[in-house]
Design an enzyme around this catalytic site. Structure first.
Site, PDB file in Angstrom:
ATOM      1  N   ASP A  12       0.791  -1.256   0.017  1.00 13.63           N
ATOM      2  CA  ASP A  12       0.041   0.061  -0.001  1.00 13.63           C
ATOM      3  C   ASP A  12       1.042   1.290   0.000  1.00 13.63           C
ATOM      4  O   ASP A  12       2.088   1.159   0.443  1.00 13.63           O
ATOM      5  CB  ASP A  12      -1.177   0.010   1.310  1.00 13.63           C
ATOM      6  CG  ASP A  12      -1.739   0.969   1.271  1.00 13.63           C
ATOM      7  OD1 ASP A  12      -2.503   1.541   0.267  1.00 13.63           O
ATOM      8  OD2 ASP A  12      -1.839   1.716   2.448  1.00 13.63           O
ATOM      9  N   ASP A  14      -0.204   5.052   1.175  1.00 14.52           N
ATOM     10  CA  ASP A  14      -0.592   6.000   2.010  1.00 14.52           C
ATOM     11  C   ASP A  14      -0.423   5.317   3.424  1.00 14.52           C
ATOM     12  O   ASP A  14      -1.203   4.178   3.707  1.00 14.52           O
ATOM     13  CB  ASP A  14      -1.977   6.400   1.909  1.00 14.52           C
ATOM     14  CG  ASP A  14      -2.246   7.696   0.970  1.00 14.52           C
ATOM     15  OD1 ASP A  14      -1.468   8.632   0.948  1.00 14.52           O
ATOM     16  OD2 ASP A  14      -2.973   7.351   0.044  1.00 14.52           O
ATOM     17  N   ASP A 207      -1.612  -0.703   5.904  1.00 17.71           N
ATOM     18  CA  ASP A 207      -1.785  -0.128   7.214  1.00 17.71           C
ATOM     19  C   ASP A 207      -3.151   0.066   7.735  1.00 17.71           C
ATOM     20  O   ASP A 207      -3.762   0.506   8.479  1.00 17.71           O
ATOM     21  CB  ASP A 207      -1.238   1.521   7.131  1.00 17.71           C
ATOM     22  CG  ASP A 207      -2.042   2.200   6.456  1.00 17.71           C
ATOM     23  OD1 ASP A 207      -2.467   1.953   5.313  1.00 17.71           O
ATOM     24  OD2 ASP A 207      -2.143   3.243   6.732  1.00 17.71           O
TER      25      ASP A 207
END
Length: 398
Positions: A12, A14, A207
């Site tokens: 990922d 961000d 996250d």
């Protein structure tokens, strides 16, 4: 198998690689280590605003060498999917970059008339009037497509609304459920896997449990969550990561053992509801009543209304399926062994909590969309968990 034993890392962006325009500490060194050890890197983001080229250029400005082909955005994935659905025109509630990705595959981006679809992304400069127009077009027959449904994303100054907030506004206004493309739906992961060598092993790093971890598990991949502490989830919860690390740098430096991913039924319920499921059999126990949902079949079920008992709910459903047919209800709560999943009229998957009601009737016409199916055939038509309910009900009658 340790983390560095995996051939490919699906990352990922961000919250994993950067936050806003700031590279997270140790990321450049960690990615360089992965490159040096021959790992295939793929960057998967639910940010629908940039094109893949724009995102690759942004990473290069931050000091990360990346090829466009290593980037998978939800906007690009949406553009790949829509032509397969027969969608040739779209009204975009989102960024110029999203509109560009759609136009590249031959989709006509329109501002007038009724398009085939309304495609929803997010953009800091989004005009609320476009949200209003998108809502009206969905009500007039355009298909409702969401690049993703993330409620928020991190920025250096705090958490801000994301595409999901816009999607929610249109859903509330129209009462329509969107087709969601981005994580945790499987498509982005599948597109990334298609670019890897045959047989390559892949590890997902993210996250967010509700997009990165859940999405990884829905396609059978292990996942590492970057977080300060482990979230508390039940053992069977698909949002439960294989490992926790505080950062990408720590994960690369320690290369923890990643336990094998068990083979699960990766269908994931959207919510849990109290209700009853019906096993309606004919007198000869050769036929069972099923209802069609999309392209599949299921046992009839009904959710409880406020203050309604299981018996009241069952009788309400039976009155719809068997009008003017007096029947005796037999409640068999012991027949629910594990999770029973059903679908609502929109196709959303629901985990049902409540008893099984077994009904035997003397030849009767069915109503309410229910149809008789031979039990032998029903065993093949039903999802595995509902087939088990049917088998348990038949065994209990012996």
């Amino acid at each position: 198998m340790r983390a560095l034993d995996f051939d490919a890392w699906l990352l990922d962006l961000d919250g994993v690689v950067y936050v806003g325009d700031r590279l997270l500490p140790g990321v450049a060194e960690a990615l360089a280590t992965l490159r040096a050890t021959g790992k295939h890197l793929r960057f998967l983001t639910n940010d629908p605003r940039p094109t893949r080229e724009q995102l690759a250029e942004r990473l290069r400005r931050l000091g990360i060498d990346v090829a466009v082909e290593e980037v998978v955005t939800c906007g690009w994935a949406t553009a790949r999917l829509l032509p397969q659905l027969g969608i040739g025109s779209a009204y975009v509630v989102g960024s110029v970059g999203l509109a560009e990705e759609l136009a590249r595959v031959g989709i006509t981006v329109v501002d007038d008339g009724i398009p085939d679809a309304v495609v929803v992304g997010a953009d800091e400069r989004l005009d609320f009037r476009r949200v209003v127009k998108g809502s009206l077009l969905v009500q007039r027959g355009a298909r409702f497509v969401a690049t993703n449904a993330d409620a928020s994303y991190p920025m250096p100054f705090g958490t801000v609304p994301a595409t999901g907030a816009v999607v929610c506004a249109i859903r509330l206004a129209t009462g329509q459920r969107p087709l969601v493309v981005g994580k945790p739906e499987p498509l982005m992961f599948q597109l990334a896997l298609e670019t890897l060598p045959m047989g390559a092993t892949a590890l997902v790093i993210g996250d967010r449990v509700d997009s990165d971890v859940l999405g990884a598990h829905r396609v059978g991949l292990p996942a590492v969550l970057l977080a300060r502490e482990a979230p508390a989830f039940p053992a069977r919860d698909l949002r439960r990561p294989e490992r926790i690390a505080t950062s990408l740098a720590e994960l690369v430096a320690t290369s923890p053992e990643i336990p094998p991913r068990p083979v699960d039924d990766v269908r994931w319920p959207e919510r849990v509801v109290a209700g009853v499921i019906l096993v309606v059999l004919d007198e000869t126990i050769e036929m069972v009543a099923l209802v069609p949902v999309a392209s599949s079949w299921m046992l009839p079920w009904v959710a409880l209304e406020p203050l309604e008992s299981f018996a009241d709910a069952a009788e309400r459903l039976l009155a719809r399926i068997l009008p003017s047919q007096p029947v005796t209800l037999t409640f068999r709560p012991e027949l629910v062994d594990g999770t029973v999943l059903v679908s609502d009229v929109d196709g959303a998957l629901i985990q049902l909590a409540g008893p099984v009601v077994v009904v035997r009737i003397t030849g009767s016409m069915l109503a309410g969309g229910a149809e008789w199916r031979e039990i032998a055939r029903a065993r093949q038509l039903l999802p595995a968990d509902q087939a088990r309910v049917l088998e348990s009900a038949l065994s209990a009658l012996d």
